[in-house]
Structures are given as C-alpha cells and as structure tokens.
Write a protein that holds these residues in place. Structure first.
Motif, PDB file in Angstrom:
ATOM      1  N   THR A   1      -3.694  -0.918  -8.687  1.00  0.00           N
ATOM      2  CA  THR A   1      -4.247  -1.764  -7.443  1.00  0.00           C
ATOM      3  C   THR A   1      -3.768  -2.992  -7.906  1.00  0.00           C
ATOM      4  N   LYS A   2      -3.610  -3.572  -8.997  1.00  0.00           N
ATOM      5  CA  LYS A   2      -3.332  -5.025  -9.354  1.00  0.00           C
ATOM      6  C   LYS A   2      -2.425  -5.535  -8.335  1.00  0.00           C
ATOM      7  N   ASP A   3      -3.085  -7.015  -7.454  1.00  0.00           N
ATOM      8  CA  ASP A   3      -2.137  -7.488  -6.873  1.00  0.00           C
ATOM      9  C   ASP A   3      -2.003  -6.996  -5.389  1.00  0.00           C
ATOM     10  N   ARG A   4      -2.804  -6.025  -5.012  1.00  0.00           N
ATOM     11  CA  ARG A   4      -2.680  -5.194  -3.739  1.00  0.00           C
ATOM     12  C   ARG A   4      -4.089  -5.455  -2.943  1.00  0.00           C
ATOM     13  N   PRO A   5      -3.886  -5.495  -1.460  1.00  0.00           N
ATOM     14  CA  PRO A   5      -5.061  -5.748  -0.858  1.00  0.00           C
ATOM     15  C   PRO A   5      -5.749  -4.718  -0.716  1.00  0.00           C
ATOM     16  N   VAL A   6      -6.604  -4.226  -1.695  1.00  0.00           N
ATOM     17  CA  VAL A   6      -7.521  -3.144  -1.987  1.00  0.00           C
ATOM     18  C   VAL A   6      -9.090  -3.644  -1.906  1.00  0.00           C
TER      19      VAL A   6
ATOM     20  N   LEU B   1       0.784  -1.075   0.008  1.00  0.00           N
ATOM     21  CA  LEU B   1       0.071  -0.068   0.137  1.00  0.00           C
ATOM     22  C   LEU B   1       0.845   1.196   0.142  1.00  0.00           C
ATOM     23  N   VAL B   2       2.123   0.876   0.172  1.00  0.00           N
ATOM     24  CA  VAL B   2       3.075   2.283  -0.006  1.00  0.00           C
ATOM     25  C   VAL B   2       2.929   2.984  -1.192  1.00  0.00           C
TER      26      VAL B   2
END
Length: 96
Positions: A69-74, A19-20
């Motif tokens: 946002t691909k492959d991020r905890p969103v 998320l950084v």
C-alpha cells in the motif's frame, strides 16, 4: 490497530490506477469475543485474508506503511490474520 472480521468483498473496475490489482474486502470492527460492532468499511487486503476471518486492520496514514500500500490512496489495510486472542488471561478466540 483494530480487530475486524471480513464480511464480504468489493469489486471496482473503474478506479485510480494506483489501486489496480489490489484486493478489496469489506470488514466490520469486532470485539475481542468476535462480536461485530460498527458499520462495514472497505480495506485493502495485504495478507490474503478471506471472508469470515478475524483480522488486524491499520487505518489512516498507517494503512500506507505496508509494501503493498506504500504511496497508494488507501485508508484501511488488512495487515494480519488472527489465529488466537488472549485477553486478561482468557483465550477469547481461536481460529478453527
């Protein structure tokens, strides 16, 4: 997709490394007449939205379909800024 208005921002210095660098904005779902409904929630900004703007939100697994946002905890992403809304032939919102 949901219509929402950006009502604020969120800052988190301690977070998952995936998320950084992501801009976090506080949004509330809005009606097609720009009336706020529901509770505020946080969404990742993928398009450069600002406070007060009416935006398009994707949630759930769809929120992880943008380049940012691909492959991020969103769980929610702002993926569009609305310029105009026309509902049943009536122009209900125009960005000023």
């Amino acid at each position: 997709m949901l219509i929402a208005r950006v009502v604020g921002s969120a800052v988190s210095t301690v977070k998952d490394e995936k998320l950084v660098g992501l801009k976090l904005l506080v949004v509330r779902e809005a009606t097609h007449r720009n009336e706020l409904v529901g509770r505020p929630f946080v969404a990742v900004d993928a398009v450069g939205a600002g406070v007060g703007e009416l935006v398009l939100i994707a949630q759930g697994s769809s929120a992880r379909q943008t380049e940012l946002t691909k492959d991020r905890p969103v769980d929610a992403v702002i993926m569009g800024i609305i310029d105009e809304l026309e509902v049943e032939g009536e122009l209900t919102f125009v960005k000023s």
